[in-house]
Design a protein around this motif. Structure first.
Motif, short mmCIF file in Angstrom:
data_model
loop_
_atom_site.label_atom_id
_atom_site.label_comp_id
_atom_site.label_asym_id
_atom_site.label_seq_id
_atom_site.Cartn_x
_atom_site.Cartn_y
_atom_site.Cartn_z
N ASP A 99 0.87 -1.18 0.00
CA ASP A 99 0.00 0.00 0.00
C ASP A 99 0.91 1.22 0.00
OD1 ASP A 99 -1.77 2.06 0.35
OD2 ASP A 99 -2.87 1.13 2.00
N THR A 101 -0.06 4.31 -1.15
CA THR A 101 -0.95 5.44 -1.40
C THR A 101 -0.25 6.76 -1.07
OG1 THR A 101 -2.91 4.12 -0.90
CG2 THR A 101 -3.15 6.50 -0.77
N ILE A 119 -1.09 -0.83 -4.27
CA ILE A 119 -2.06 0.26 -4.23
C ILE A 119 -1.26 1.55 -4.33
CG2 ILE A 119 -3.84 1.41 -2.87
CD1 ILE A 119 -4.34 -1.27 -1.48
N ARG A 121 -2.66 4.72 -5.21
CA ARG A 121 -3.60 5.84 -5.35
C ARG A 121 -2.92 7.16 -4.98
NH1 ARG A 121 -9.31 4.88 -4.88
NH2 ARG A 121 -9.80 2.70 -5.33
N GLN A 122 -3.10 8.16 -5.85
CA GLN A 122 -2.53 9.49 -5.66
C GLN A 122 -1.00 9.48 -5.49
OE1 GLN A 122 -5.48 8.77 -3.44
NE2 GLN A 122 -6.55 9.34 -5.34
N ASP A 139 -3.30 -0.51 -8.58
CA ASP A 139 -4.33 0.53 -8.52
C ASP A 139 -3.64 1.90 -8.56
OD1 ASP A 139 -6.42 2.24 -8.09
OD2 ASP A 139 -7.14 1.27 -6.26
N THR A 141 -5.24 4.80 -9.33
CA THR A 141 -6.29 5.81 -9.34
C THR A 141 -5.74 7.15 -8.84
OG1 THR A 141 -7.97 4.13 -8.89
CG2 THR A 141 -8.57 6.42 -8.48
N GLY A 142 -5.89 8.16 -9.68
CA GLY A 142 -5.47 9.51 -9.29
C GLY A 142 -3.97 9.73 -9.22
N ALA A 143 -3.19 8.79 -9.71
CA ALA A 143 -1.73 8.93 -9.65
C ALA A 143 -1.24 9.98 -10.65
CB ALA A 143 -1.06 7.59 -9.94
N ASN A 159 -5.61 -0.43 -12.88
CA ASN A 159 -6.63 0.61 -12.79
C ASN A 159 -5.90 1.96 -12.87
OD1 ASN A 159 -8.72 2.32 -12.26
ND2 ASN A 159 -9.21 1.51 -10.24
#
Length: 226
Positions: A99, A101, A119, A121-122, A139, A141-143, A159
């Protein structure tokens, strides 16, 4: 001085093998070419032999437990389960299945880095060198992947929704399976030779614009937009 030929390999090797070793005077442990050493991992018994010149010299005060620990430590590097658990210059065991994030990787050299199933994200990858990096089933997302060098990167099953791919170079990257770029910014991105699904290509062509500052390629042209 005693000379002892040792073979630890056996289909019935107990969980904690205790070879019948005696420690009196300084001991020379010699493993012949016919012998072989084994070590146990969670996946089972492994053989790394036959070694040719394994010689351990022990002083009179060395206990059996210390000796076995020394052998174990010398073999750990060969455990395939430990040899690759993250990969790349950022460090083994750090980026795969983690993770991460919001982590900041901006500007870093992460060539062939393994981010499989992580993970992200961002996460910030702005301007990072990610040639051949793997984002398989990750994942993102928003990276922020803007200005990143993503040539040959693997986005299979990833994703990549709502990510910033502006001015990124994705030449030869993989995007097989259900990879999704929905909601992402792709202004100036280079998708040359990226095998996109038809639905993803059609979607990206609706929002594509700009020219990649590094390659000079028009984003719409690299997507083969009509």
């Amino acid at each position: 001085m005693a000379v002892l030929n040792v073979s630890f390999c056996s289909s019935t090797l107990p969980p904690n093998p205790k070879p019948p070793l005696s420690f009196h005077k300084p001991l020379l442990l010699s493993v012949t070419p016919q012998s072989s050493l084994c070590y146990r991992t969670p996946q089972g018994l492994n053989q790394i032999g036959p070694p040719q010149n394994l010689i351990l010299s022990l002083g009179e005060s060395v206990a059996k437990a210390s000796f076995l620990a020394l052998i174990s430590a010398s073999l750990c590097f060969a455990d395939p389960a430990l040899a690759f658990k993250g990969g790349g210059p950022y460090g083994a065991g750090v980026t795969r299945g983690q993770d991460l994030t919001g982590k900041d990787f901006s500007g870093k050299s992460l060539i062939k880095q393994d981010f499989k199933t992580s993970i992200l994200r961002q996460a910030n990858f702005k301007g990072a060198k990610l040639l051949g990096a793997s984002f398989f089933d990750a994942d993102l997302t928003g990276a922020d992947l803007s200005d990143a060098d993503l040539r040959g990167a693997d986005f299979s099953l990833a994703n990549v929704t709502k990510a910033n791919l502006s001015n990124a170079n994705l030449e030869g990257a993989l995007a097989t399976g259900n990879t999704s770029f929905k909601g992402s910014v792709i202004t100036g991105a280079d998708f040359t030779d990226v095998p996109l699904r038809d639905d993803q290509r059609q979607y990206l062509c609706k929002i594509a614009d700009g020219v990649n500052p590094t390659t000079g390629n028009d984003t719409r042209e690299t997507l083969l937009c009509s």
